[in-house]
Design a protein around this motif. Sequence first.
Motif, PDB file in Angstrom:
ATOM      1  N   LEU A 102      10.764 -16.680  25.778  1.00 42.03           N
ATOM      2  CA  LEU A 102      11.221 -17.203  24.489  1.00 42.03           C
ATOM      3  C   LEU A 102      12.439 -18.097  24.659  1.00 42.03           C
ATOM      4  CD1 LEU A 102      11.130 -17.422  21.454  1.00 42.03           C
ATOM      5  CD2 LEU A 102      12.262 -15.178  21.296  1.00 42.03           C
ATOM      6  N   VAL A 103      13.350 -17.723  25.555  1.00 39.37           N
ATOM      7  CA  VAL A 103      14.500 -18.584  25.835  1.00 39.37           C
ATOM      8  C   VAL A 103      14.029 -19.951  26.330  1.00 39.37           C
ATOM      9  CG1 VAL A 103      16.508 -18.913  27.338  1.00 39.37           C
ATOM     10  CG2 VAL A 103      16.099 -16.689  26.283  1.00 39.37           C
ATOM     11  N   GLY A 104      13.040 -19.954  27.228  1.00 35.68           N
ATOM     12  CA  GLY A 104      12.500 -21.214  27.716  1.00 35.68           C
ATOM     13  C   GLY A 104      11.866 -22.029  26.607  1.00 35.68           C
ATOM     14  N   LEU A 105      11.175 -21.357  25.687  1.00 32.75           N
ATOM     15  CA  LEU A 105      10.552 -22.053  24.570  1.00 32.75           C
ATOM     16  C   LEU A 105      11.604 -22.678  23.660  1.00 32.75           C
ATOM     17  CD1 LEU A 105       8.065 -22.718  22.775  1.00 32.75           C
ATOM     18  CD2 LEU A 105       8.501 -20.549  21.622  1.00 32.75           C
ATOM     19  N   MET A 106      12.684 -21.947  23.380  1.00 35.08           N
ATOM     20  CA  MET A 106      13.751 -22.498  22.547  1.00 35.08           C
ATOM     21  C   MET A 106      14.334 -23.759  23.176  1.00 35.08           C
ATOM     22  SD  MET A 106      15.841 -19.114  21.317  1.00 35.08           S
ATOM     23  CE  MET A 106      15.109 -17.885  20.245  1.00 35.08           C
ATOM     24  N   ASP A 107      14.465 -23.735  24.493  1.00 30.64           N
ATOM     25  CA  ASP A 107      14.982 -24.900  25.197  1.00 30.64           C
ATOM     26  C   ASP A 107      14.018 -26.081  25.062  1.00 30.64           C
ATOM     27  OD1 ASP A 107      17.004 -26.077  26.942  1.00 30.64           O
ATOM     28  OD2 ASP A 107      15.460 -26.055  28.483  1.00 30.64           O
ATOM     29  N   GLU A 108      12.713 -25.809  25.129  1.00 28.45           N
ATOM     30  CA  GLU A 108      11.713 -26.863  24.960  1.00 28.45           C
ATOM     31  C   GLU A 108      11.732 -27.418  23.536  1.00 28.45           C
ATOM     32  OE1 GLU A 108       7.982 -25.191  26.042  1.00 28.45           O
ATOM     33  OE2 GLU A 108       8.567 -24.829  28.136  1.00 28.45           O
ATOM     34  N   LEU A 109      11.908 -26.542  22.554  1.00 25.33           N
ATOM     35  CA  LEU A 109      11.925 -26.981  21.159  1.00 25.33           C
ATOM     36  C   LEU A 109      13.087 -27.926  20.885  1.00 25.33           C
ATOM     37  CD1 LEU A 109      10.934 -23.698  19.283  1.00 25.33           C
ATOM     38  CD2 LEU A 109       9.639 -25.841  19.321  1.00 25.33           C
ATOM     39  N   ARG A 110      14.270 -27.587  21.380  1.00 27.71           N
ATOM     40  CA  ARG A 110      15.399 -28.480  21.122  1.00 27.71           C
ATOM     41  C   ARG A 110      15.225 -29.813  21.841  1.00 27.71           C
ATOM     42  NH1 ARG A 110      20.487 -25.411  24.142  1.00 27.71           N
ATOM     43  NH2 ARG A 110      19.747 -25.585  26.287  1.00 27.71           N
ATOM     44  N   ALA A 111      14.487 -29.813  22.948  1.00 25.02           N
ATOM     45  CA  ALA A 111      14.257 -31.055  23.687  1.00 25.02           C
ATOM     46  C   ALA A 111      13.354 -32.019  22.923  1.00 25.02           C
ATOM     47  CB  ALA A 111      13.653 -30.755  25.060  1.00 25.02           C
ATOM     48  N   VAL A 112      12.477 -31.493  22.042  1.00 25.86           N
ATOM     49  CA  VAL A 112      11.581 -32.360  21.273  1.00 25.86           C
ATOM     50  C   VAL A 112      12.109 -32.659  19.881  1.00 25.86           C
ATOM     51  CG1 VAL A 112       9.565 -31.565  22.555  1.00 25.86           C
ATOM     52  CG2 VAL A 112      10.165 -30.453  20.392  1.00 25.86           C
ATOM     53  N   GLY A 113      13.355 -32.224  19.583  1.00 21.41           N
ATOM     54  CA  GLY A 113      13.963 -32.539  18.299  1.00 21.41           C
ATOM     55  C   GLY A 113      13.825 -31.474  17.240  1.00 21.41           C
ATOM     56  N   ALA A 114      13.323 -30.299  17.605  1.00 20.50           N
ATOM     57  CA  ALA A 114      13.216 -29.205  16.649  1.00 20.50           C
ATOM     58  C   ALA A 114      14.568 -28.510  16.488  1.00 20.50           C
ATOM     59  CB  ALA A 114      12.158 -28.205  17.114  1.00 20.50           C
ATOM     60  N   GLN A 115      14.644 -27.641  15.498  1.00 27.67           N
ATOM     61  CA  GLN A 115      15.846 -26.854  15.264  1.00 27.67           C
ATOM     62  C   GLN A 115      15.451 -25.389  15.135  1.00 27.67           C
ATOM     63  OE1 GLN A 115      18.426 -28.535  12.356  1.00 27.67           O
ATOM     64  NE2 GLN A 115      19.940 -26.906  12.456  1.00 27.67           N
ATOM     65  N   VAL A 116      16.247 -24.511  15.744  1.00 27.19           N
ATOM     66  CA  VAL A 116      15.964 -23.082  15.764  1.00 27.19           C
ATOM     67  C   VAL A 116      17.145 -22.322  15.178  1.00 27.19           C
ATOM     68  CG1 VAL A 116      15.490 -21.071  17.224  1.00 27.19           C
ATOM     69  CG2 VAL A 116      14.503 -23.304  17.817  1.00 27.19           C
ATOM     70  N   VAL A 117      16.853 -21.377  14.293  1.00 22.20           N
ATOM     71  CA  VAL A 117      17.849 -20.427  13.801  1.00 22.20           C
ATOM     72  C   VAL A 117      17.283 -19.036  14.054  1.00 22.20           C
ATOM     73  CG1 VAL A 117      19.159 -19.561  11.838  1.00 22.20           C
ATOM     74  CG2 VAL A 117      18.668 -22.012  12.020  1.00 22.20           C
ATOM     75  N   CYS A 118      18.007 -18.220  14.797  1.00 22.00           N
ATOM     76  CA  CYS A 118      17.495 -16.917  15.221  1.00 22.00           C
ATOM     77  C   CYS A 118      18.524 -15.826  14.946  1.00 22.00           C
ATOM     78  CB  CYS A 118      17.151 -16.956  16.707  1.00 22.00           C
ATOM     79  SG  CYS A 118      16.551 -15.387  17.381  1.00 22.00           S
ATOM     80  N   ALA A 119      18.150 -14.864  14.108  1.00 17.73           N
ATOM     81  CA  ALA A 119      18.965 -13.671  13.894  1.00 17.73           C
ATOM     82  C   ALA A 119      18.574 -12.646  14.945  1.00 17.73           C
ATOM     83  CB  ALA A 119      18.731 -13.108  12.495  1.00 17.73           C
ATOM     84  N   THR A 120      19.538 -12.133  15.688  1.00 18.30           N
ATOM     85  CA  THR A 120      19.187 -11.298  16.837  1.00 18.30           C
ATOM     86  C   THR A 120      20.287 -10.319  17.215  1.00 18.30           C
ATOM     87  OG1 THR A 120      18.470 -11.393  19.164  1.00 18.30           O
ATOM     88  CG2 THR A 120      20.084 -13.026  18.463  1.00 18.30           C
ATOM     89  N   HIS A 121      19.881  -9.275  17.948  1.00 15.69           N
ATOM     90  CA  HIS A 121      20.811  -8.344  18.586  1.00 15.69           C
ATOM     91  C   HIS A 121      20.770  -8.512  20.103  1.00 15.69           C
ATOM     92  CE1 HIS A 121      21.539  -6.004  14.928  1.00 15.69           C
ATOM     93  NE2 HIS A 121      20.239  -5.970  14.714  1.00 15.69           N
ATOM     94  N   SER A 122      20.087  -9.523  20.595  1.00 17.37           N
ATOM     95  CA  SER A 122      19.798  -9.621  22.024  1.00 17.37           C
ATOM     96  C   SER A 122      20.847 -10.416  22.796  1.00 17.37           C
ATOM     97  CB  SER A 122      18.428 -10.274  22.230  1.00 17.37           C
ATOM     98  OG  SER A 122      18.204 -10.559  23.591  1.00 17.37           O
ATOM     99  N   PRO A 123      21.513  -9.798  23.775  1.00 14.92           N
ATOM    100  CA  PRO A 123      22.422 -10.559  24.635  1.00 14.92           C
ATOM    101  C   PRO A 123      21.662 -11.508  25.551  1.00 14.92           C
ATOM    102  CG  PRO A 123      22.232  -8.303  25.428  1.00 14.92           C
ATOM    103  CD  PRO A 123      21.506  -8.357  24.118  1.00 14.92           C
ATOM    104  N   LEU A 124      20.373 -11.224  25.797  1.00 17.71           N
ATOM    105  CA  LEU A 124      19.566 -12.094  26.644  1.00 17.71           C
ATOM    106  C   LEU A 124      19.286 -13.418  25.928  1.00 17.71           C
ATOM    107  CD1 LEU A 124      16.445 -10.912  28.665  1.00 17.71           C
ATOM    108  CD2 LEU A 124      16.599 -13.176  27.645  1.00 17.71           C
ATOM    109  N   LEU A 125      18.810 -13.351  24.700  1.00 15.62           N
ATOM    110  CA  LEU A 125      18.496 -14.578  23.961  1.00 15.62           C
ATOM    111  C   LEU A 125      19.739 -15.419  23.718  1.00 15.62           C
ATOM    112  CD1 LEU A 125      15.970 -13.326  21.226  1.00 15.62           C
ATOM    113  CD2 LEU A 125      15.471 -14.314  23.468  1.00 15.62           C
TER     114      LEU A 125
END
Length: 246
Positions: free
Chosen positions: A176-199
């Motif tokens: 999922l971290v890799g996917l978020m990186d791909e999304l920002r590279a194509v101009g998308a925007q991500v907002v994620c509510a989380t408890h994860s130190p990994l993400l």
Amino acid sequence: MLIERAYVDLPEGEGTAEDGWPWTVPCVRQLAEEGLTFRAPVTFLVGENGSGKSTLAEALAEAFGLDSYGGSAGYKYASSREPSELGALLRFDPTYAGRRMIRGPRTRRRGFFLRAETALDALSREQQTQRLSQSPVEMSHGEGFLLAFRERFAQPGLYVMDEPEAALSFSSCLQLVGLMDELRAVGAQVVCATHSPLLTALPGAEIVEVGEHGMRSVEWAELGLVDHWRRYMADPRAYLRHVLTG
């Protein structure tokens, strides 16, 4: 990026803090008073249970035109729910790229709202409308999430996630971290509510910590959840002795 700032369009003369939930939640009150500026394509909302991070995520999804039940933009199929009070009043200052989506008809909007508690049903409806190649009910919870990530998180749009790590293993969280990186590279925007130190360790992402103080931007190493996980992994007994009775 699609959105530079979110703000509440309150009718003139109306207050917030005295009007009950959600306006009594500190982060919502601060949003109403100051707005929320987005400084990076990926923003994490981090806080304890009850801090208001899920309330913020849901309102952002609703204001963009995503179904509050969960699912794709541009097609309201899963729920007849009216937007929440906050979602109905939330407005955006869009970027040039986001203006066409936000100010155009609903069918122009792109994105997805994934919330852990309704994800299985929402993803099943995605498959029924032929937006997913396989049925999530025939997979594990985590596999269904990964299927949605691969097939529905693939173009510029707003992707809002509420605790996606709930169904994911360690290695799946890394995907999922890799996917978020791909999304920002194509101009998308991500907002994620989380408890994860990994993400939240994604380089270049902005982390907004919510709590009794309201909202504030912090660095990953400053997060309380990162400190607690480090301490717990180093010495679990230091924490467990407070909760075990034996």
